[in-house]
Scaffold this motif. Structure first.
Motif, short mmCIF file in Angstrom:
data_model
loop_
_atom_site.label_atom_id
_atom_site.label_comp_id
_atom_site.label_asym_id
_atom_site.label_seq_id
_atom_site.Cartn_x
_atom_site.Cartn_y
_atom_site.Cartn_z
N MET A 145 0.79 94.94 57.48
CA MET A 145 0.18 95.89 56.31
C MET A 145 -0.91 95.45 55.55
N LEU A 146 -1.96 95.90 56.00
CA LEU A 146 -3.33 95.14 55.54
C LEU A 146 -4.48 96.26 55.27
N PRO A 147 -5.11 96.08 54.49
CA PRO A 147 -6.65 97.02 54.48
C PRO A 147 -7.60 96.64 55.68
N ASN A 148 -8.30 97.41 56.09
CA ASN A 148 -9.32 97.14 57.11
C ASN A 148 -10.10 95.53 56.70
N SER A 149 -10.20 94.86 57.63
CA SER A 149 -10.76 93.41 57.52
C SER A 149 -10.97 92.93 58.95
N PRO A 150 -11.66 91.87 59.03
CA PRO A 150 -11.89 91.25 60.45
C PRO A 150 -10.59 90.71 60.67
N GLU A 151 -9.76 90.12 59.64
CA GLU A 151 -8.45 89.44 60.00
C GLU A 151 -7.42 90.70 60.56
N TYR A 152 -7.46 91.70 60.11
CA TYR A 152 -6.61 92.66 60.80
C TYR A 152 -6.92 92.91 62.27
N PHE B 142 1.44 90.78 55.72
CA PHE B 142 1.20 91.71 54.74
C PHE B 142 -0.12 91.02 53.72
N HIS B 143 -0.90 91.82 53.26
CA HIS B 143 -1.89 91.58 52.29
C HIS B 143 -1.12 91.08 50.92
N GLU B 144 -1.82 90.25 50.18
CA GLU B 144 -1.04 89.68 49.00
C GLU B 144 -0.74 90.94 47.97
N ASP B 145 -1.84 92.13 48.01
CA ASP B 145 -1.28 93.08 47.17
C ASP B 145 -0.23 94.05 47.41
N SER C 104 16.49 93.96 49.39
CA SER C 104 18.05 94.37 49.72
C SER C 104 18.17 95.39 50.91
N GLU C 105 17.15 96.27 50.99
CA GLU C 105 17.54 97.31 52.18
C GLU C 105 16.95 97.00 53.40
N LEU C 106 16.27 95.88 53.64
CA LEU C 106 15.48 95.41 54.81
C LEU C 106 16.67 94.79 55.76
N THR C 107 16.78 95.56 56.89
CA THR C 107 17.94 95.15 57.80
C THR C 107 17.51 94.04 58.71
N HIS C 108 15.95 93.70 59.22
CA HIS C 108 15.60 93.11 60.14
C HIS C 108 14.68 92.05 59.72
N LEU C 109 13.87 92.44 58.68
CA LEU C 109 12.70 91.55 58.34
C LEU C 109 13.09 90.11 57.79
N GLU C 110 12.45 89.10 58.38
CA GLU C 110 13.08 87.79 58.08
C GLU C 110 11.82 86.93 57.31
N SER C 111 10.64 86.86 58.01
CA SER C 111 9.58 86.13 57.65
C SER C 111 8.44 87.12 57.45
N VAL C 112 7.46 86.89 56.54
CA VAL C 112 6.38 87.20 56.28
C VAL C 112 5.27 86.09 56.05
N ALA C 113 4.03 86.46 56.63
CA ALA C 113 2.75 85.47 56.19
C ALA C 113 1.74 86.67 55.46
N VAL C 114 1.36 85.96 54.46
CA VAL C 114 0.45 86.54 53.31
C VAL C 114 -0.74 86.23 53.45
N MET D 54 4.99 82.54 54.10
CA MET D 54 3.85 81.46 54.58
C MET D 54 2.54 82.06 54.28
N PRO D 55 1.58 81.32 54.07
CA PRO D 55 0.22 81.76 53.82
C PRO D 55 -0.38 81.96 55.35
N TYR D 56 -1.11 82.86 55.44
CA TYR D 56 -1.81 83.44 56.62
C TYR D 56 -2.22 82.21 57.41
N GLU D 57 -3.11 81.39 56.85
CA GLU D 57 -3.86 80.35 57.31
C GLU D 57 -2.71 79.47 58.19
N GLU D 58 -1.34 79.32 58.09
CA GLU D 58 -0.57 78.66 58.79
C GLU D 58 -0.52 79.40 60.14
#
Length: 552
Positions: A78-85, A125-128, A138-148, A165-169
């Motif tokens: 879930m990211l806006p357009n960017s080279p990182e995407y 996910f982007h920080e925004d 509370s409604e998410l049934t599978h998501l466990e980890s997120v890089a920002v 965790m930060p994206y840099e990791e």
């Protein structure tokens, strides 16, 4: 009856399906093209070569593996357009993980739906957008980890049950090509539909599906290593991925990627990037055309515009104004690639999008009630089946009943209404659910909307059928109209405008002026909500007025 091949050859850069893998193409181009520029970010000095792209992608691929992401895992982006995407998308392909793009407009129910339906345990996910996860955790049934991704390391909720965790990791130091056992029939991505009449469906796309889609674009716009392909279309849609970025990778062309499309800056971007090919969706062509004319409009390198759909009413003037050699068009879907394509440089009949690519697809136009083929010249539902395996979706993830419904009678049913003329040219008419019948006449809402949209005061328009008891249960035409800021028109003026531009039986009986139209998160108009509104005191009825129309 003519086909695409009668006018133009269709060539594959890699003929063996075993090679139809994004990682293989990237590694080949990194080796062959090295320091040549592959990606330019907007009009900045940030450019990335083919070789550097591969190195960055490899570091991410190994880093994702270090965090437990393996082949077959679903990963939300879930990211806006960017080279990182772009780098993340490529990195997931390198290790066989399945990319799940998330529309950046999604929130609450729509975000929960895509996360739970695809059973993704990890996301970037982007920080925004991190606060949106917090709202539905509370409604998410599978998501466990997120890089920002972003500058604010404090954006992750401190009391969350998810691991942040930060994206840099995700960046490792290993630049070697990862060793992954990939097959062209493996699923590479899951793209969400817009869901105009129900929950969004998750379209599975194999590596071969991605590759063939992109090769079609290479042929369609005649893309070469000398081209510069510009886009601001969102990478969370299939269009920017398989009709811009991946085709450029295959051809060895340069991609100029912008965060967003801008009509007011489009000409300036052409000049600053040297773009030779550009891709439009929806109303973009008209949005650009409405900009004030400038002396530099035609002083650019643009030779080809890929516009789906093409705004036929302004096409000739648009091409002349901006100095465009050719406007290309197709009729396809995310599920099916593009069975109908326009041969490059060939003049098309008015309103026609293209011809059948008969070497790879069978197409029928069928009665949506019976699945029986309709005669040439009549509108029928666009039904498709491939002649080689794995160039169409294997199905909707988590919705087998929707897959079965779409693949009725061994044909994929698109829900699009098309016509084919006696020479084989296909024209888009409307969505099957967006046609209505009035006094024995089948009316396409699209064909009513387009002339209204050409009115200088009109910003948006949606046409639906309104039941009229006195007409024996058939529909009357109703138009919902949104005016441009500071502009307006009377019902009489709009009716006279329509009378000059469409058959009398298409002219709306009912008009309703509204501030906005209901839309999905993908900006598709939700006509079912408009139909449910019915008429009200705000609805103007032509039969109760003194406005007359001509049947000439």
């Amino acid at each position: 009856m003519a086909t695409y091949e009668d006018y133009d050859s269709f060539e594959l850069t890699w003929e063996d399906q075993e090679d139809w893998l994004l990682p293989k193409v990237l590694e080949h181009q990194a080796e062959q093209r090295g320091d040549e520029t592959f990606l330019q970010w907007e009009t900045t000095d940030r450019t990335v070569s083919f070789a550097e792209t591969n190195r960055i992608v490899n570091r991410l691929a190994h880093g994702l593996r270090d965090h437990g992401i393996e082949k077959g895992d679903h990963v939300l982006l879930m990211l806006p357009n960017s080279p990182e995407y772009l780098f993340l998308w490529f990195a997931l392909s390198k290790i066989g993980a399945v990319e799940v793009p998330v529309n950046t407009s999604y929130k609450r129910d729509t975000l929960t739906h895509v996360a739970n339906l695809t059973e993704a345990e990890f996301g970037v996910f982007h920080e925004d957008f991190v606060s949106r996860i917090d709202e539905v955790e509370s409604e998410l049934t599978h998501l466990e980890s997120v890089a920002v991704l972003g500058d604010d390391s404090a954006s992750a909720p401190s009391d969350s049950g998810l691991e942040f965790m930060p994206y840099e990791e995700l960046e490792s130091e290993d630049e070697a090509n990862p060793d992954t056992d990939l097959a062209y029939h493996d699923v590479a991505s899951i793209i969400m539909t817009s869901g105009t009449t129900g929950p969004s469906k998750a379209i599975q796309k194999t590596y071969a599906h991605q590759y063939f889609f992109s090769e079609q674009c290479v042929n369609l716009v005649q893309l070469t290593e000398d081209d510069v392909y510009m886009t601001g279309n969102p990478l969370f849609h299939s269009n920017a991925q398989v009709l811009v970025v991946f085709p450029a990778l295959i051809a060895g062309a340069k991609v100029c990627l912008f965060e967003k499309f801008s009509a007011s800056n489009w000409v300036d971007r052409l000049h600053e990037t040297g773009a030779t090919v550009c891709n439009f969706l929806g109303s973009m062509m008209d949005f650009v055309y409405q900009q004030p004319e400038r002396e530099i409009d035609d002083r650019n390198e643009l030779r080809c515009l890929f516009a789906a759909p093409t705004a036929y009413g302004i096409q000739e003037e648009f091409e002349e104004r901006y100095g465009i050699e050719y406007t290309a068009e197709v009729i396809g879907t995310t599920e099916t690639c593009m069975p109908v394509m326009s041969p490059y440089g060939v003049d098309r009949p008015e309103g026609a999008a293209g011809l059948l690519l008969s070497e790879y697809f069978d197409v029928q136009l069928v009665d949506p009630e019976t699945d029986q083929p309709v005669e040439d010249g009549q509108m029928g539902e666009y039904a498709i089946r491939p002649k080689i395996p794995w160039i169409m979706t294997p199905g909707y993830y988590g919705m087998p009943e929707k897959t079965e419904e779409a693949m009725r009678n061994c044909w994929f049913h698109t829900g699009d209404g098309l016509r084919r003329d006696e020479d084989g040219w296909f024209s888009f008419v409307d969505r099957i659910g967006d046609t209505l019948r009035r006094r024995g006449e089948n009316i396409s809402t699209y064909e009513v909307e387009q002339p209204i949209l050409e009115h200088p005061a009109v910003e948006e328009c949606a046409v639906v059928g309104e039941s009229a008891a006195e007409e024996g249960g058939e529909d009357e035409v109703k138009a919902f109209v949104v005016f441009k800021e500071g502009r307006s028109a009377t019902p009489k003026e709009l009716t006279e405008w329509c009378n000059d531009r469409m058959p009398y039986f298409m002219i709306p009986r009912f008009l309703e002026f509204v501030d906005e139209l209901p839309k999905t998160s993908n900006e598709k108009i939700q006509k079912e909500k408009l139909r449910d509104r019915g008429n009200s005191e705000a609805t103007w009825d032509r039969t109760e007025s003194e406005v007359m129309i001509s049947k000439d």
